[in-house]
Design a protein around this motif. Structure first.
Motif, short mmCIF file in Angstrom:
data_model
loop_
_atom_site.label_atom_id
_atom_site.label_comp_id
_atom_site.label_asym_id
_atom_site.label_seq_id
_atom_site.Cartn_x
_atom_site.Cartn_y
_atom_site.Cartn_z
N VAL A 114 -4.22 9.14 -20.95
CA VAL A 114 -3.75 8.23 -19.90
C VAL A 114 -2.46 8.79 -19.32
N LEU A 115 -2.41 8.86 -17.98
CA LEU A 115 -1.24 9.42 -17.31
C LEU A 115 -0.06 8.46 -17.37
N LEU A 116 1.09 8.96 -17.80
CA LEU A 116 2.34 8.18 -17.80
C LEU A 116 3.41 9.10 -17.23
N VAL A 117 3.77 8.87 -15.96
CA VAL A 117 4.71 9.76 -15.27
C VAL A 117 6.15 9.34 -15.50
N ARG A 118 6.46 8.05 -15.24
CA ARG A 118 7.83 7.56 -15.35
C ARG A 118 7.92 6.53 -16.46
N ASP A 154 9.56 2.62 -16.59
CA ASP A 154 9.39 1.92 -15.32
C ASP A 154 8.37 0.82 -15.62
N ALA A 155 8.71 -0.44 -15.34
CA ALA A 155 7.88 -1.56 -15.77
C ALA A 155 6.43 -1.43 -15.31
N LEU A 156 6.19 -1.16 -14.02
CA LEU A 156 4.83 -1.07 -13.52
C LEU A 156 4.11 0.15 -14.10
N GLU A 157 4.81 1.25 -14.20
CA GLU A 157 4.21 2.48 -14.77
C GLU A 157 3.82 2.26 -16.23
N ASP A 158 4.72 1.64 -17.01
CA ASP A 158 4.42 1.38 -18.42
C ASP A 158 3.25 0.41 -18.56
N ALA A 159 3.25 -0.66 -17.75
CA ALA A 159 2.17 -1.64 -17.83
C ALA A 159 0.83 -1.03 -17.44
N THR A 160 0.83 -0.16 -16.42
CA THR A 160 -0.40 0.50 -15.99
C THR A 160 -0.92 1.43 -17.08
N ALA A 161 -0.01 2.19 -17.71
CA ALA A 161 -0.41 3.09 -18.80
C ALA A 161 -0.94 2.28 -19.98
N LEU A 162 -0.27 1.17 -20.30
CA LEU A 162 -0.71 0.33 -21.40
C LEU A 162 -2.09 -0.26 -21.13
#
Length: 197
Positions: free
Chosen positions: A100-104, A107-115
Motif C-alpha cells: 500500500v502506497l504511503l507517501v506523506r 498527514d491525516a488523509l494520507e494515513d487514513a487512506t493507507a490504513l
C-alpha cells in the motif's frame, strides 16, 4: 504469508496504566503458528521494586512477588522469545508489507487512506483463511491509557499535607482512587466541586 509464519502472543500485568511511571509485574509469551497452534509458552513474575498497585485487579501481592526476578534479569530471555516474531507494526511498515502506497506519513488523509488499504488487504486475508477479523464497534473499544481527569484549580493556597488524625482544611488537594460507582469524570467533578457552607 508463508506456512511457517509464527506469532508471539504477549500479556503483561503492570502496577498501573502509565508507561512513564508504572512497572511490569508479570509477563507471559505464547508462541503460535499461523493456525493458532501453540508451539511454546513462557511466563514469569517480576519484582517491580515498588508497590504492586491494584492487587484487587491482578492479585499480585508483595508476598507473591517476593523473590521474583527483576526486569533486567528476565529481559534477555523475553527478547529471545520475541526474536524474529514481532515485526515493527507502524503504519508505514504494515503498508509496505501489503504493498500500500504511503507517501506523506503523519498527514491525516494520507494515513487514513493507507490504513484503509491495509484494512482491505487484512479483510481479504482473513476471508481467505475463513476467519473473521477481531473488530469491535467504537463504543465497545477501550483506550489503552485513560485520559487524566480534569484538575480543579481553586482560588485557595494549598495549606500543605494533612496531619495524621487531623481534619481537611480548605485548599487541601485530595485524590480519589480505586473503584467508584460513578464514571471517572463524574466522580472527579463531584469531588472537586467546591461546596460552600
Amino acid at each position: 504469508m508463508t506456512n511457517d509464519t509464527r506469532y508471539a502472543v504477549v500479556d503483561v500485568e503492570t502496577t498501573g496504566l502509565h508507561p512513564e511511571r508504572d512497572r511490569v509485574l508479570s509477563v507471559a509469551v505464547v508462541q503460535v503458528d499461523r493456525h493458532g497452534t501453540v508451539s511454546d509458552s513462557w511466563s514469569t513474575l517480576v519484582d517491580p521494586g515498588c508497590d504492586p498497585g491494584p492487587v484487587h485487579i491482578h492479585g499480585l501481592t508483595p508476598q507473591r512477588l517476593a523473590g521474583a526476578p527483576r526486569h533486567g534479569e528476565i529481559a534477555p530471555q523475553f527478547d529471545d522469545l520475541l526474536d524474529g516474531l514481532l515485526p515493527d507494526l507502524r503504519l508505514g511498515t504494515v503498508a509496505t508489507h501489503w504493498g500500500v502506497l504511503l507517501v506523506r506519513a503523519h498527514d491525516a488523509l494520507e494515513d487514513a487512506t493507507a490504513l484503509a488499504g491495509v484494512f482491505r488487504h487484512s479483510l481479504a486475508a482473513a476471508d481467505a483463511d475463513g476467519v473473521p477479523l477481531p473488530l469491535v464497534a467504537c463504543e465497545q473499544a477501550t483506550p489503552w491509557i485513560r485520559a487524566r481527569p480534569p484538575r480543579y484549580e481553586g482560588g485557595w493556597l494549598n495549606p500543605g499535607r494533612l496531619d495524621v488524625g487531623g481534619n481537611l482544611v480548605q485548599g487541601m488537594r485530595i485524590a480519589v482512587t480505586g473503584a467508584t460507582g460513578l464514571p471517572a469524570r463524574r466522580s472527579t467533578a463531584a469531588a472537586t466541586t467546591p461546596v460552600w457552607t
